[in-house]
Structure formats: structure tokens, C-alpha cells
Design a protein around this motif. Structure first.
Motif, PDB file in Angstrom:
ATOM      1  N   ALA A 103       0.590  -0.799  -0.361  1.00 14.00           N
ATOM      2  CA  ALA A 103      -0.018  -0.236   0.233  1.00 14.00           C
ATOM      3  C   ALA A 103       1.027   1.091  -0.022  1.00 14.00           C
ATOM      4  CB  ALA A 103      -1.104   0.284   1.173  1.00 14.00           C
ATOM      5  N   LEU A 104       1.953   1.308   0.451  1.00 18.53           N
ATOM      6  CA  LEU A 104       2.907   2.546   0.850  1.00 18.53           C
ATOM      7  C   LEU A 104       3.978   2.496  -0.229  1.00 18.53           C
ATOM      8  CD1 LEU A 104       2.768   2.583   4.659  1.00 18.53           C
ATOM      9  CD2 LEU A 104       2.182   3.394   2.886  1.00 18.53           C
ATOM     10  N   LYS A 105       4.206   1.385  -1.408  1.00 15.90           N
ATOM     11  CA  LYS A 105       5.485   1.540  -2.294  1.00 15.90           C
ATOM     12  C   LYS A 105       4.859   2.613  -3.387  1.00 15.90           C
ATOM     13  CE  LYS A 105       3.122  -1.653  -5.132  1.00 15.90           C
ATOM     14  NZ  LYS A 105       3.102  -2.646  -5.906  1.00 15.90           N
ATOM     15  N   ASP A 106       6.110   3.151  -3.827  1.00 23.74           N
ATOM     16  CA  ASP A 106       5.763   4.254  -4.640  1.00 23.74           C
ATOM     17  C   ASP A 106       5.250   5.367  -4.253  1.00 23.74           C
ATOM     18  OD1 ASP A 106       6.510   2.754  -6.959  1.00 23.74           O
ATOM     19  OD2 ASP A 106       4.258   2.032  -7.178  1.00 23.74           O
ATOM     20  N   VAL A 107       5.207   6.121  -2.426  1.00 25.67           N
ATOM     21  CA  VAL A 107       4.992   7.292  -2.830  1.00 25.67           C
ATOM     22  C   VAL A 107       6.048   8.075  -1.658  1.00 25.67           C
ATOM     23  CG1 VAL A 107       3.807   7.976  -0.329  1.00 25.67           C
ATOM     24  CG2 VAL A 107       2.792   6.329  -1.682  1.00 25.67           C
ATOM     25  N   SER A 108       6.743   8.476  -2.654  1.00 28.06           N
ATOM     26  CA  SER A 108       7.895   9.256  -2.040  1.00 28.06           C
ATOM     27  C   SER A 108       8.334  10.158  -0.455  1.00 28.06           C
ATOM     28  CB  SER A 108       8.331   9.688  -3.255  1.00 28.06           C
ATOM     29  OG  SER A 108       7.497  11.582  -3.782  1.00 28.06           O
ATOM     30  N   TRP A 109       6.750  10.289  -0.788  1.00 24.45           N
ATOM     31  CA  TRP A 109       7.029  10.826   1.230  1.00 24.45           C
ATOM     32  C   TRP A 109       6.809  10.517   2.572  1.00 24.45           C
ATOM     33  CZ3 TRP A 109       2.525  10.860   2.487  1.00 24.45           C
ATOM     34  CH2 TRP A 109       1.344  10.528   1.838  1.00 24.45           C
TER      35      TRP A 109
ATOM     36  N   ASP B  92       7.278   8.829   5.518  1.00 21.93           N
ATOM     37  CA  ASP B  92       9.219   8.033   6.005  1.00 21.93           C
ATOM     38  C   ASP B  92       8.081   7.033   6.741  1.00 21.93           C
ATOM     39  OD1 ASP B  92      10.473   9.324   4.435  1.00 21.93           O
ATOM     40  OD2 ASP B  92      10.929  10.577   6.395  1.00 21.93           O
ATOM     41  N   TRP B  93       8.182   5.441   6.428  1.00 21.18           N
ATOM     42  CA  TRP B  93       8.168   4.153   7.662  1.00 21.18           C
ATOM     43  C   TRP B  93       8.894   2.809   7.573  1.00 21.18           C
ATOM     44  CZ3 TRP B  93       7.663  -0.360   4.554  1.00 21.18           C
ATOM     45  CH2 TRP B  93       7.258   0.025   3.348  1.00 21.18           C
ATOM     46  N   GLU B  94       8.662   2.198   8.997  1.00 23.06           N
ATOM     47  CA  GLU B  94       9.475   0.998   8.688  1.00 23.06           C
ATOM     48  C   GLU B  94       8.744   0.097   9.836  1.00 23.06           C
ATOM     49  OE1 GLU B  94      12.720   2.093  10.836  1.00 23.06           O
ATOM     50  OE2 GLU B  94      11.793   2.352  13.208  1.00 23.06           O
ATOM     51  N   ILE B  95       8.963  -1.053   9.174  1.00 21.21           N
ATOM     52  CA  ILE B  95       8.000  -2.707   9.800  1.00 21.21           C
ATOM     53  C   ILE B  95       9.065  -3.145  10.809  1.00 21.21           C
ATOM     54  CG2 ILE B  95       6.811  -4.022   9.529  1.00 21.21           C
ATOM     55  CD1 ILE B  95       5.348  -2.664   6.870  1.00 21.21           C
TER      56      ILE B  95
ATOM     57  N   ASN C  21      13.050   6.468   2.454  1.00 24.11           N
ATOM     58  CA  ASN C  21      13.765   7.092   3.644  1.00 24.11           C
ATOM     59  C   ASN C  21      12.960   6.861   4.237  1.00 24.11           C
ATOM     60  OD1 ASN C  21      14.699   8.819   0.773  1.00 24.11           O
ATOM     61  ND2 ASN C  21      12.204   9.541   1.348  1.00 24.11           N
ATOM     62  N   ASP C  22      14.299   6.563   5.419  1.00 22.34           N
ATOM     63  CA  ASP C  22      14.011   6.847   6.995  1.00 22.34           C
ATOM     64  C   ASP C  22      14.163   7.395   8.165  1.00 22.34           C
ATOM     65  OD1 ASP C  22      16.186   5.862   7.035  1.00 22.34           O
ATOM     66  OD2 ASP C  22      16.172   4.602   7.826  1.00 22.34           O
ATOM     67  N   VAL C  23      14.612   8.875   7.216  1.00 19.57           N
ATOM     68  CA  VAL C  23      15.310   9.982   8.303  1.00 19.57           C
ATOM     69  C   VAL C  23      14.449   9.516   9.752  1.00 19.57           C
ATOM     70  CG1 VAL C  23      15.045  12.699   8.587  1.00 19.57           C
ATOM     71  CG2 VAL C  23      15.440  11.230   6.765  1.00 19.57           C
ATOM     72  N   GLU C  24      13.137  10.291  10.285  1.00 19.84           N
ATOM     73  CA  GLU C  24      12.610   9.924  10.932  1.00 19.84           C
ATOM     74  C   GLU C  24      10.755   9.539  10.755  1.00 19.84           C
ATOM     75  OE1 GLU C  24      12.005  13.828  13.070  1.00 19.84           O
ATOM     76  OE2 GLU C  24      13.814  14.112  13.446  1.00 19.84           O
ATOM     77  N   PRO C  25      10.645   8.076  10.810  1.00 24.51           N
ATOM     78  CA  PRO C  25       9.472   7.394   9.861  1.00 24.51           C
ATOM     79  C   PRO C  25       8.682   7.529  11.014  1.00 24.51           C
ATOM     80  CG  PRO C  25      11.622   6.151  11.101  1.00 24.51           C
ATOM     81  CD  PRO C  25      11.821   6.873  10.954  1.00 24.51           C
ATOM     82  N   TYR C  26       7.325   7.464  10.391  1.00 28.98           N
ATOM     83  CA  TYR C  26       6.718   6.239  11.501  1.00 28.98           C
ATOM     84  C   TYR C  26       7.243   4.510  11.642  1.00 28.98           C
ATOM     85  CZ  TYR C  26       3.621  10.418  10.958  1.00 28.98           C
ATOM     86  OH  TYR C  26       2.657  11.810  11.105  1.00 28.98           O
ATOM     87  N   GLY C  27       6.288   3.708  12.529  1.00 32.60           N
ATOM     88  CA  GLY C  27       6.704   2.758  12.446  1.00 32.60           C
ATOM     89  C   GLY C  27       5.590   1.550  13.320  1.00 32.60           C
ATOM     90  N   ILE C  28       5.183   0.562  12.209  1.00 38.05           N
ATOM     91  CA  ILE C  28       5.230  -0.565  13.094  1.00 38.05           C
ATOM     92  C   ILE C  28       5.524  -1.694  13.864  1.00 38.05           C
ATOM     93  CG2 ILE C  28       3.956  -1.355  10.913  1.00 38.05           C
ATOM     94  CD1 ILE C  28       0.696  -1.767  12.214  1.00 38.05           C
ATOM     95  N   GLU C  29       5.037  -2.547  15.114  1.00 36.62           N
ATOM     96  CA  GLU C  29       5.818  -3.294  15.192  1.00 36.62           C
ATOM     97  C   GLU C  29       4.771  -4.662  15.876  1.00 36.62           C
ATOM     98  OE1 GLU C  29       9.512  -2.759  17.012  1.00 36.62           O
ATOM     99  OE2 GLU C  29       8.621  -2.148  19.217  1.00 36.62           O
ATOM    100  N   LEU C  30       4.946  -5.476  15.368  1.00 42.14           N
ATOM    101  CA  LEU C  30       4.210  -6.932  16.247  1.00 42.14           C
ATOM    102  C   LEU C  30       4.979  -7.204  17.770  1.00 42.14           C
ATOM    103  CD1 LEU C  30       1.662  -8.446  16.759  1.00 42.14           C
ATOM    104  CD2 LEU C  30       3.185 -10.158  15.216  1.00 42.14           C
ATOM    105  N   HIS C  31       4.983  -7.432  19.251  1.00 45.35           N
ATOM    106  CA  HIS C  31       4.935  -8.024  19.783  1.00 45.35           C
ATOM    107  C   HIS C  31       4.370  -8.149  20.884  1.00 45.35           C
ATOM    108  CE1 HIS C  31       8.039  -7.240  23.537  1.00 45.35           C
ATOM    109  NE2 HIS C  31       7.782  -7.220  24.098  1.00 45.35           N
ATOM    110  N   GLU C  32       4.824  -9.503  21.134  1.00 43.41           N
ATOM    111  CA  GLU C  32       3.607 -10.524  21.927  1.00 43.41           C
ATOM    112  C   GLU C  32       2.330  -9.687  21.845  1.00 43.41           C
ATOM    113  OE1 GLU C  32       4.444  -9.546  25.815  1.00 43.41           O
ATOM    114  OE2 GLU C  32       6.697 -10.372  25.797  1.00 43.41           O
ATOM    115  N   GLY C  33       2.040 -10.053  20.014  1.00 43.91           N
ATOM    116  CA  GLY C  33       0.948 -10.312  19.901  1.00 43.91           C
ATOM    117  C   GLY C  33      -0.337  -9.025  20.118  1.00 43.91           C
ATOM    118  N   LYS C  34       0.697  -7.717  20.143  1.00 42.93           N
ATOM    119  CA  LYS C  34       0.075  -6.584  19.895  1.00 42.93           C
ATOM    120  C   LYS C  34       0.737  -5.816  19.025  1.00 42.93           C
ATOM    121  CE  LYS C  34      -1.629  -7.191  24.912  1.00 42.93           C
ATOM    122  NZ  LYS C  34      -1.682  -8.995  24.612  1.00 42.93           N
ATOM    123  N   PHE C  35       0.189  -5.255  18.322  1.00 40.73           N
ATOM    124  CA  PHE C  35       0.265  -3.724  17.055  1.00 40.73           C
ATOM    125  C   PHE C  35       0.795  -2.897  17.832  1.00 40.73           C
ATOM    126  CE2 PHE C  35      -1.249  -7.321  14.794  1.00 40.73           C
ATOM    127  CZ  PHE C  35       0.056  -8.079  14.241  1.00 40.73           C
ATOM    128  N   TYR C  36       2.505  -2.336  17.332  1.00 38.19           N
ATOM    129  CA  TYR C  36       2.504  -1.028  18.081  1.00 38.19           C
ATOM    130  C   TYR C  36       2.826  -0.307  17.362  1.00 38.19           C
ATOM    131  CZ  TYR C  36       2.584  -3.418  23.040  1.00 38.19           C
ATOM    132  OH  TYR C  36       2.396  -4.015  23.591  1.00 38.19           O
TER     133      TYR C  36
END
Length: 124
Positions: A43-49, A51-54, A63-78
Motif C-alpha cells: 500500500a505504501l510503495k511508490d509513495v515518495s514522501w 517515512d515508515w518502517e515495519i 527514506n527513514d529519516v524520522e519514520p512512523y513505525g509498526i511492530e508486533l510484540h507479544e501479540g499486539k501491534f504497536y
């Protein structure tokens, strides 16, 4: 490292339930989470602006200068925002689909949505 926060009992009870998946095959839940992350990436590919990380940068934007992020930890998405290397909490989801929808909306500033039809292709 984890810490406790105070929440109403009904909320804690729901959040502390073990995640389940309809398929009882070994690794099915992990595979489901992986598909969710791949759908976010799609969904986020080809969007140039945005910054995100998974999962701490396992998958990331160019770009990952100051990204938004999502991660999975112990069954919850943060979901967090990173600024100067420090993460700030934005949201916690137990449901991966809701987390993915919110994360894509946030990172794309409402411009993109997940194509859930791709999920069916990933299951084959």
C-alpha cells in the motif's frame, strides 16, 4: 522491556487474551502477521514522501529519516513515531487488520488504502 499501564479491567482482560487464528497449522498466525506487513508495504510503495518502517526496519521506505513505525510484540501491534532516534507511542492494536489500516492511513496522510484483494493471492 515492558512496563505496565493502568487500564480498565475489561480492557486489560480483552488485550491479555491469547491471539488465535482459524487455521491450526503450525506457524499460521506468524504467516498471517507477515502477510499483513507485506500488504502495508504494498500500500505504501511508490509513495515518495512518507517515512515508515515495519518491525524495527525489517521492511522500510526508501527514506527513514524520522519514520512512523509498526511492530508486533507479544501479540499486539504497536504504532509509533520516531524522532531523533526516540520512539513516541501513538497507538496499540490487538487486531492486525485494524492496525494495518490505521498505519497506512497515518503514514500516507490518508492518501492510500490497503488492497485486501492481494491477501487472497497471498493465501494461494
Amino acid at each position: 522491556m515492558t512496563k505496565s499501564i493502568d487500564v480498565p479491567d475489561y480492557f486489560a482482560d480483552e488485550f491479555n487474551k491469547t491471539l488465535t487464528y482459524p487455521s491450526k497449522k503450525p506457524g499460521a498466525l506468524d504467516a498471517s502477521h507477515r502477510r499483513i506487513f507485506l500488504l502495508i508495504e504494498s500500500a505504501l510503495k511508490d509513495v515518495s514522501w512518507p517515512d515508515w518502517e515495519i518491525n524495527g526496519g525489517e521492511i522500510r521506505s526508501t527514506n527513514d529519516v524520522e519514520p512512523y513505525g509498526i511492530e508486533l510484540h507479544e501479540g499486539k501491534f504497536y504504532i509509533y513515531a520516531k524522532e531523533r532516534g526516540t520512539r513516541s507511542a501513538i497507538a496499540i492494536f490487538k487486531d492486525g487488520h485494524m492496525a494495518a489500516k490505521y498505519f497506512v492511513w497515518l503514514a500516507s496522510k490518508g492518501e492510500r488504502q490497503i488492497d485486501w484483494n492481494l491477501l487472497l493471492d497471498m493465501l494461494q
